[in-house]
Design an enzyme around this catalytic site. Structure first.
Site, PDB file in Angstrom:
ATOM      1  N   HIS A 391       8.133  -9.162 -11.016  1.00  0.00           N
ATOM      2  CA  HIS A 391       7.601  -8.352  -9.906  1.00  0.00           C
ATOM      3  C   HIS A 391       8.141  -8.713  -8.541  1.00  0.00           C
ATOM      4  CE1 HIS A 391       4.263  -5.792 -11.440  1.00  0.00           C
ATOM      5  NE2 HIS A 391       4.493  -6.530 -12.503  1.00  0.00           N
ATOM      6  N   LYS A 548       0.930  -0.360   3.005  1.00  0.00           N
ATOM      7  CA  LYS A 548       1.313  -1.364   2.017  1.00  0.00           C
ATOM      8  C   LYS A 548       0.799  -2.704   2.498  1.00  0.00           C
ATOM      9  CE  LYS A 548       5.530   0.066   2.607  1.00  0.00           C
ATOM     10  NZ  LYS A 548       5.821   0.279   1.207  1.00  0.00           N
ATOM     11  N   ARG A 549       0.903  -3.752   1.671  1.00  0.00           N
ATOM     12  CA  ARG A 549       0.480  -5.059   2.147  1.00  0.00           C
ATOM     13  C   ARG A 549       1.251  -5.417   3.411  1.00  0.00           C
ATOM     14  NH1 ARG A 549      -2.984  -8.172  -1.203  1.00  0.00           N
ATOM     15  NH2 ARG A 549      -2.938  -9.674   0.493  1.00  0.00           N
ATOM     16  N   LYS A 554       8.231  -6.480   4.601  1.00  0.00           N
ATOM     17  CA  LYS A 554       8.019  -5.027   4.594  1.00  0.00           C
ATOM     18  C   LYS A 554       8.260  -4.413   5.982  1.00  0.00           C
ATOM     19  CE  LYS A 554       4.915  -5.142   0.610  1.00  0.00           C
ATOM     20  NZ  LYS A 554       5.667  -4.322  -0.362  1.00  0.00           N
ATOM     21  N   THR A 656       6.641   1.038  -5.586  1.00  0.00           N
ATOM     22  CA  THR A 656       6.453   2.306  -6.283  1.00  0.00           C
ATOM     23  C   THR A 656       5.610   3.308  -5.501  1.00  0.00           C
ATOM     24  OG1 THR A 656       4.656   1.236  -7.462  1.00  0.00           O
ATOM     25  CG2 THR A 656       6.766   1.371  -8.589  1.00  0.00           C
ATOM     26  N   LYS A 660       5.070   8.047  -4.940  1.00  0.00           N
ATOM     27  CA  LYS A 660       3.851   8.849  -4.831  1.00  0.00           C
ATOM     28  C   LYS A 660       3.912   9.735  -3.592  1.00  0.00           C
ATOM     29  CE  LYS A 660       0.836   5.690  -7.319  1.00  0.00           C
ATOM     30  NZ  LYS A 660       1.606   4.494  -7.565  1.00  0.00           N
TER      31      LYS A 660
END
Length: 822
Positions: A391, A548-549, A554, A656, A660
């Site tokens: 992951h 997102k986290r 990120k 992912t 979406k």
């Protein structure tokens, strides 16, 4: 702004009686009232909304139970190979709507509750999110396309396994407290416990008859009869089963979550006179194992409790697997198979991340010490049974357990890991004679001040297949009706058919219909934002979203710099025709991650200044979305125009959530990283807004050196934004509030925010320009939706089944409970 109609209000304008079936509705109403009667306490005759929710949930659950039992009977009759998906995290979200959709009960339940004077949407909102995992939007359940909502990646995989008729079981921990609830207080993240079980959970069933002992501590004895692990402390694992229905095929699989219980004699044998009370209270020490989910995402935090959790789920699960393998009759405890050598023919164990890595030495321990197999035979069974999903590519996220902790908690497993490593290094040395550096790199044991076990290496060595995470699942897309009118409804079972939309990419009516649905979703979400955040939203503005986290890699900070740059441009030229934007950022920071928490504080501080600046008005608004979770994702993803996926190339293992957004008609601005790479392949890179360094560029910069000051001094807009942050423009009451962020960005930024700043701003300018041309924007949206077929988790699980587990998916519908047996 007129308040948009809810889905429920639209439905009330057209009765669904015809769709629902009068008989179904009548039965549902009868069962609902029966459950309501038994739900109410005797001395309380007024029902609350929560009572109504439980009555509806129990009514729907009734339709599951018969199918659940019949599915298990079906598996025992056919004796198929079974797959066991081991994960310490299942971000399940809510269950009610998913179950109604998968059992084709949604219309009937809607009509029944309507006739009873209730609002089904309101009842659904009462259900608590089962937040038993970390993960950002990618691993949650935004209402998307197909039959069943994805939950965490693990949870959506369980859905797909049931939909594809695979004999599958999910195993994890029933955390009493899930991922924390996030409150924003004075701009800062504050954590609150997620007591999701406080009202009970109608979807689970305790199974005390399958309680299993799990051992810790103790010592190892090598005797002539074999190896024995003795003087251990025992904790009991109590299973709770949750049904996982497939899409309209009557298959109902099982997710089994373990809860820790102290045995009756826990510590009692040790108490002295008067110590009884303390001995009973000490039972909490054992039961703490399943008390709380560790909330760290992409950071490894080595604590004894976490290692206990990891072994607890593995030890209990493997006992269950072996028990089920040995008995092949439904409900039977009789041993039919005594030889475990055929285990890989009947059992596939998928390790989701490194957290269940201990399954490898635990299965070895069972085979060696209990089943008395030779090492070679045991190792062959283990490697043919286990497979591993990786992951993360971030080094700080990799699990490395100190040897002394292992020695204390799991002494037998440490011996087994040492022997696995010895044989592994012997093989490497034979393949690469004299390459000592390779031996060091590939060893399961990392040398240093403190020797550690590298759990990723253990997973790789002990598995026959290793893969990265991928793809998404789906659940009713908000634009599903518009799509079905063009290409038919079969795409729900086969998302690959979405590519047929390309025939309509220039169809003005499709372009109009998709734009209309998107605008309705935006109006609905605007009303939600105004109600909850007291910020007036321009529903015609571009909804620019990054959820997102919160993590440096990120790069929410890159987004923040763009916000400040836009703000400065509007202030400088207030009369220019700017493309209005509402920029939304959401996500949780790990409680101990100082920089991530400071990033949230910066976003809220920038929002405070921007949102109250009358010169800017409604052309730019900034909102930090509090407590981002499954139910919020369901609202925001269908309303988004632009999805921000801007991690440094080479750092995102999956991401992912991108897909979406893509599936729900948002365009993506992003780097060539994680899932963006596949999305660009499927939709065409020209239909995404790709910018910035590629992996090779990042590698080259790592070699040559990254100098943030060079960009700071060369790019005036970047310098201005940084000077404003550093000088207290956004924190007038505390000028040095963000000094740590400024220092990090200028002097030790591993994720090279400034190196991509210029390309990102230019790309955002292209986004703004295209948004002014709604027709061309929507044509690009259609290209993206048409390119989503590959990302169905049904397709992914079919591939897993054939290539990793050696199983064949089936779309066969098994008989419903009231159908005659074959």
């Amino acid at each position: 702004m007129p308040k948009p109609l809810t889905d429920q209000e639209k439905r009330k304008q057209i009765s669904v009686r015809g769709l629902a079936g009068v008989e179904n509705v009548s039965d549902l109403k009868t069962n609902f009232n029966r459950h309501l009667h038994f739900t109410l306490v005797k001395d309380r005759n007024v029902a609350t909304k929560r009572d109504y929710y439980f009555a509806l949930a129990n009514t729907v659950r009734d339709h599951l139970v018969g199918r659940w039992i019949r599915t298990q009977q079906h598996y025992y009759e056919k004796d198929p190979k079974r797959v066991y998906y081991l994960s310490l995290e299942f971000y399940m979200g809510r269950t009610l709507q998913n179950t109604m959709v998968n059992l084709a009960l949604e219309n009937a339940c809607d009509e029944a509750t309507y006739q009873l004077g209730l609002d089904m949407e309101e009842l659904q909102d009462i259900e608590e999110d089962a937040g038993l995992g970390n993960g950002g939007s990618g691993q949650e359940n935004p209402h998307l396309i197909s039959p069943s909502p994805p939950l965490v990646l693990s949870a959506c995989f369980l859905d797909s396994m049931a939909s594809l008729g695979l004999a599958a079981y999910g195993y994890g921990i029933r955390y009493e407290f899930g991922i924390f609830n996030q409150k924003i207080v004075n701009g800062w993240q504050v954590e609150e416990a997620d007591d999701w079980l406080r009202y009970g959970n109608p979807w689970e069933k305790a199974r005390p008859e399958y309680m299993r002992p799990v051992h810790f501590y103790g010592r190892v004895e090598h005797t002539p009869e074999g190896v024995k692990w003795v003087d251990t402390q025992v904790v009991l694992a109590l299973p709770y089963d949750t049904p996982v229905p497939g899409y309209r095929n009557n298959v109902v699989n099982t997710m089994r979550l373990w809860s820790a219980k102290a045995p009756c004699d826990f510590n009692l044998k040790d108490f002295n006179v008067g110590g009884y009370i303390q001995a009973v209270l000490d039972r909490n020490l054992a039961e703490n194992i399943s008390r709380v989910l560790y909330p760290n995402d992409n950071f490894f935090e080595g604590k004894e409790l976490r290692l206990k959790q990891e072994y607890f789920v593995v030890a209990a699960t493997l006992q269950d697997i072996v028990r089920r393998f040995k008995s092949s009759k439904f409900g039977s405890t009789e041993v039919v198979r005594v030889d475990l050598s055929t285990l890989p023919d009947k059992v596939a164990i998928q390790l989701n991340d490194t957290h269940p890595a201990l399954a490898i030495p635990e299965l070895m321990r069972i085979l060696l010490d209990t089943e008395h197999q030779t090492w070679e035979k045991a190792w062959d069974i283990v490697t043919r049974t286990c497979a591993y999903t990786n992951h993360t590519v971030l080094p700080e996220a990799l699990e490395r357990w100190p040897i002394d902790l292992f020695q204390n908690l799991l002494p037998r497993h440490l011996e087994i890991i040492f022997e696995i490593n010895r044989r592994h290094l012997e093989r490497i040395a034979n393949l690469y004679p004299g390459d000592h550096d390779r031996l060091r790199r590939m060893s399961l044991v990392e040398e240093g001040d403190q020797k550690k076990i590298n759990m990723a290496h253990l997973c790789i060595v002990g598995s026959h297949a290793v893969n990265g995470v991928a793809r998404i699942h789906s659940d009713i897309i908000k634009i599903s009706r518009v799509i079905a009118e063009r290409i038919g409804e079969d795409y729900i079972r086969d998302l690959g058919q979405l590519k047929n939309l390309l025939e309509f990419v220039d169809d003005d009516s499709l372009i109009r219909d998709i734009a209309k649905v998107k605008q309705e979703n935006k109006l609905k979400f605007s009303a939600y934002l105004e109600e909850h955040y007291k910020v007036k939203i321009n529903p015609n503005s571009m909804f620019d979203v990054q959820v997102k986290r919160i993590h440096e890699y990120k790069r929410q900070l890159l987004n923040c710099l763009h916000i400040i740059t836009l703000y400065n441009r509007i202030k400088k030229e207030p009369n220019k025709n700017w493309t209005p934007r509402t920029i939304m950022i959401g996500g949780k920071a790990a409680p101990g991650y100082h920089t991530a928490k400071l990033i949230i504080r910066l976003i809220t501080a920038v929002g405070d200044i921007v949102n109250h600046d009358e010169v800017v008005g409604d052309r730019l608004k900034v909102i930090f979305l509090e407590n981002y979770k499954v139910t919020l994702a369901e609202k925001i993803i269908p309303a988004s125009d632009l999805s921000e996926q801007i991690s440094t190339a080479g750092t995102e293992a999956s991401g992912t959530g991108n897909m979406k957004f893509m599936l729900n008609g948002a365009l993506t601005i992003g780097t060539m990283d994680g899932a963006n790479v596949e999305m660009a392949e499927e939709a065409g890179e020209e239909n995404l807004f790709i910018f910035g360094m590629r992996v090779d560029d990042v590698d080259a910069m790592d070699k040559s050196g990254y100098d943030a000051m060079e960009y700071y001094n060369r790019i005036p807009e970047l310098k201005l934004a940084m000077d404003q942050i550093a000088g207290g423009y956004f924190s007038p009451d505390q000028h040095d509030l963000f000094k740590d962020i400024v220092n990090m960005l200028l002097h030790h930024d591993r994720f090279k925010v400034f190196a991509d700043y210029e390309a990102y701003i230019k790309c955002q300018d292209k986004v703004s320009a295209l948004y002014k041309n709604p027709k061309e924007w929507t044509k690009m949206v259609i290209h993206n939706i048409a390119g989503c077929g590959k990302f169905s988790s049904d397709r992914t699980i079919s591939q897993y089944a054939r290539e990793i587990w050696g199983m064949e998916p089936s779309l066969e519908r098994i008989p419903a409970p009231d159908d005659p047996r074959q």
